[in-house]
Design a protein around this motif. Structure first.
Motif, PDB file in Angstrom:
ATOM      1  N   ARG A 152      -2.364   7.924 -36.888  1.00 36.47           N
ATOM      2  CA  ARG A 152      -3.106   7.581 -36.041  1.00 36.47           C
ATOM      3  C   ARG A 152      -2.219   8.165 -34.782  1.00 36.47           C
ATOM      4  O   ARG A 152      -1.448   7.795 -34.772  1.00 36.47           O
ATOM      5  CB  ARG A 152      -3.483   5.796 -35.877  1.00 36.47           C
ATOM      6  CG  ARG A 152      -2.060   5.344 -35.585  1.00 36.47           C
ATOM      7  CD  ARG A 152      -2.046   3.994 -36.073  1.00 36.47           C
ATOM      8  NE  ARG A 152      -1.342   3.116 -35.601  1.00 36.47           N
ATOM      9  CZ  ARG A 152       0.317   3.092 -36.324  1.00 36.47           C
ATOM     10  NH1 ARG A 152       0.148   3.862 -36.935  1.00 36.47           N
ATOM     11  NH2 ARG A 152       1.418   2.478 -35.548  1.00 36.47           N
ATOM     12  N   PRO A 153      -3.548   8.264 -33.375  1.00 35.68           N
ATOM     13  CA  PRO A 153      -3.402   9.165 -32.586  1.00 35.68           C
ATOM     14  C   PRO A 153      -2.284   7.767 -31.955  1.00 35.68           C
ATOM     15  O   PRO A 153      -2.168   6.659 -31.958  1.00 35.68           O
ATOM     16  CB  PRO A 153      -4.832   9.059 -31.616  1.00 35.68           C
ATOM     17  CG  PRO A 153      -5.515   8.627 -32.365  1.00 35.68           C
ATOM     18  CD  PRO A 153      -5.509   8.204 -33.760  1.00 35.68           C
ATOM     19  N   SER A 154      -1.744   8.240 -30.515  1.00 38.13           N
ATOM     20  CA  SER A 154      -0.383   7.342 -29.740  1.00 38.13           C
ATOM     21  C   SER A 154      -1.800   6.832 -29.403  1.00 38.13           C
ATOM     22  O   SER A 154      -1.199   5.265 -28.639  1.00 38.13           O
ATOM     23  CB  SER A 154      -0.075   7.822 -29.055  1.00 38.13           C
ATOM     24  OG  SER A 154      -0.770   9.471 -28.139  1.00 38.13           O
ATOM     25  N   THR A 155      -2.816   6.957 -28.916  1.00 38.07           N
ATOM     26  CA  THR A 155      -2.879   5.775 -27.997  1.00 38.07           C
ATOM     27  C   THR A 155      -3.527   4.277 -29.330  1.00 38.07           C
ATOM     28  O   THR A 155      -3.189   3.200 -28.720  1.00 38.07           O
ATOM     29  CB  THR A 155      -5.180   6.596 -27.641  1.00 38.07           C
ATOM     30  OG1 THR A 155      -5.009   7.379 -26.590  1.00 38.07           O
ATOM     31  CG2 THR A 155      -5.545   5.219 -26.988  1.00 38.07           C
ATOM     32  N   CYS A 156      -3.593   4.428 -30.155  1.00 37.51           N
ATOM     33  CA  CYS A 156      -3.807   3.209 -31.154  1.00 37.51           C
ATOM     34  C   CYS A 156      -2.443   3.126 -31.239  1.00 37.51           C
ATOM     35  O   CYS A 156      -2.104   2.016 -31.239  1.00 37.51           O
ATOM     36  CB  CYS A 156      -3.744   3.818 -32.184  1.00 37.51           C
ATOM     37  SG  CYS A 156      -6.185   4.393 -32.456  1.00 37.51           S
ATOM     38  N   ARG A 157      -1.510   4.030 -31.342  1.00 37.65           N
ATOM     39  CA  ARG A 157       0.019   3.446 -31.410  1.00 37.65           C
ATOM     40  C   ARG A 157       0.366   2.060 -30.918  1.00 37.65           C
ATOM     41  O   ARG A 157       1.348   1.647 -30.008  1.00 37.65           O
ATOM     42  CB  ARG A 157       1.182   4.622 -31.343  1.00 37.65           C
ATOM     43  CG  ARG A 157       0.749   5.060 -33.345  1.00 37.65           C
ATOM     44  CD  ARG A 157       1.605   6.816 -33.277  1.00 37.65           C
ATOM     45  NE  ARG A 157       1.261   7.443 -34.444  1.00 37.65           N
ATOM     46  CZ  ARG A 157       1.700   7.244 -36.148  1.00 37.65           C
ATOM     47  NH1 ARG A 157       2.460   6.533 -36.038  1.00 37.65           N
ATOM     48  NH2 ARG A 157       1.467   7.819 -36.431  1.00 37.65           N
ATOM     49  N   GLU A 158      -0.522   2.751 -29.340  1.00 36.62           N
ATOM     50  CA  GLU A 158      -0.065   2.014 -27.980  1.00 36.62           C
ATOM     51  C   GLU A 158      -0.198   1.136 -27.876  1.00 36.62           C
ATOM     52  O   GLU A 158      -0.234   0.539 -26.486  1.00 36.62           O
ATOM     53  CB  GLU A 158       0.141   3.577 -27.181  1.00 36.62           C
ATOM     54  CG  GLU A 158       1.373   4.519 -27.184  1.00 36.62           C
ATOM     55  CD  GLU A 158       0.984   4.884 -25.893  1.00 36.62           C
ATOM     56  OE1 GLU A 158      -0.194   5.438 -25.589  1.00 36.62           O
ATOM     57  OE2 GLU A 158       2.139   6.186 -26.083  1.00 36.62           O
ATOM     58  N   PHE A 159      -1.365   0.738 -28.517  1.00 36.25           N
ATOM     59  CA  PHE A 159      -2.497  -0.670 -27.881  1.00 36.25           C
ATOM     60  C   PHE A 159      -1.960  -1.865 -28.560  1.00 36.25           C
ATOM     61  O   PHE A 159      -2.156  -1.887 -30.169  1.00 36.25           O
ATOM     62  CB  PHE A 159      -4.278  -0.771 -28.506  1.00 36.25           C
ATOM     63  CG  PHE A 159      -4.553  -1.483 -27.754  1.00 36.25           C
ATOM     64  CD1 PHE A 159      -4.918  -1.557 -26.528  1.00 36.25           C
ATOM     65  CD2 PHE A 159      -5.110  -2.189 -28.265  1.00 36.25           C
ATOM     66  CE1 PHE A 159      -5.904  -2.331 -26.308  1.00 36.25           C
ATOM     67  CE2 PHE A 159      -5.865  -3.077 -28.606  1.00 36.25           C
ATOM     68  CZ  PHE A 159      -6.863  -3.233 -26.549  1.00 36.25           C
ATOM     69  N   PRO A 160      -1.049  -2.951 -27.645  1.00 35.54           N
ATOM     70  CA  PRO A 160      -0.409  -4.277 -28.744  1.00 35.54           C
ATOM     71  C   PRO A 160      -1.977  -5.003 -28.882  1.00 35.54           C
ATOM     72  O   PRO A 160      -2.179  -5.026 -27.815  1.00 35.54           O
ATOM     73  CB  PRO A 160       0.444  -4.548 -27.499  1.00 35.54           C
ATOM     74  CG  PRO A 160       0.545  -3.805 -26.272  1.00 35.54           C
ATOM     75  CD  PRO A 160      -0.432  -2.492 -27.012  1.00 35.54           C
TER      76      PRO A 160
END
Length: 127
Positions: free
Chosen positions: A92-100
Motif C-alpha cells: 500500500r502507498p505511503s498515504t495509507c501507511r501514514e493515516f492513523p
C-alpha cells in the motif's frame, strides 16, 4: 492487550502504521471508501525502489499518482476487497501507511471518526 496500531519509524523519521490482526480498521474501510489515495509516483513498482502496483493506479500529475477508483474521492479504492481489507496491504502507498486510526495519545483520530460517521459506522473504541 492487543495494540491499536503498530508504530514504525522510518530512517527518514516518517511514521507508518501497521494494524494488528484485531483492529478497528477491519470491517471498516472508511478511509479507503471516501478519500482520494494520492501519493508520489516514486512509490510505483514500475520505478526503481517502488512497490505500489502501477496497474492499480491513475496518473494525476507528472509527479503524483492515485489508486484507481479514488480519483475524485467518495468512491472505493480498487484494492479494497469485499471483506473491507486491502488486497495490497504490504504494497500500500505511503498515504495509507501514514493515516492513523488513533493519535499518539491513544484517542481516535478525528478524521477517521468523521469518515466513519459519513458511512454510518460507529467510532472506533478508545485505544
Amino acid at each position: 492487550m492487543e495494540p491499536t496500531h503498530i508504530v514504525i519509524r522510518t530512517e527518514d523519521n516518517r511514521i507508518f502504521y501497521d494494524m494488528p490482526e484485531l483492529s478497528p480498521c477491519n470491517g471498516c474501510g472508511a478511509c479507503c471508501r471516501t478519500m482520494r489515495v494520492s501519493f508520489y509516483q516514486g512509490e510505483l513498482d514500475s520505478l526503481p525502489g517502488g512497490f505500489v502496483p502501477t496497474h492499480l493506479t491513475t496518473q494525476v500529475s507528472p509527479f503524483i499518482a492515485c489508486m484507481k477508483g479514488t480519483e475524485k474521492g467518495g468512491q472505493p479504492c480498487i484494492a479494497l476487497q469485499p471483506d473491507l481489507r486491502c488486497a495490497i496491504y504490504s504494497q500500500r502507498p505511503s498515504t495509507c501507511r501514514e493515516f492513523p486510526a488513533y493519535l499518539e495519545d491513544g484517542s481516535p483520530n478525528p478524521r477517521c471518526q468523521e469518515l466513519r460517521a459519513r458511512l454510518g459506522l460507529n467510532a472506533p473504541p478508545p485505544g
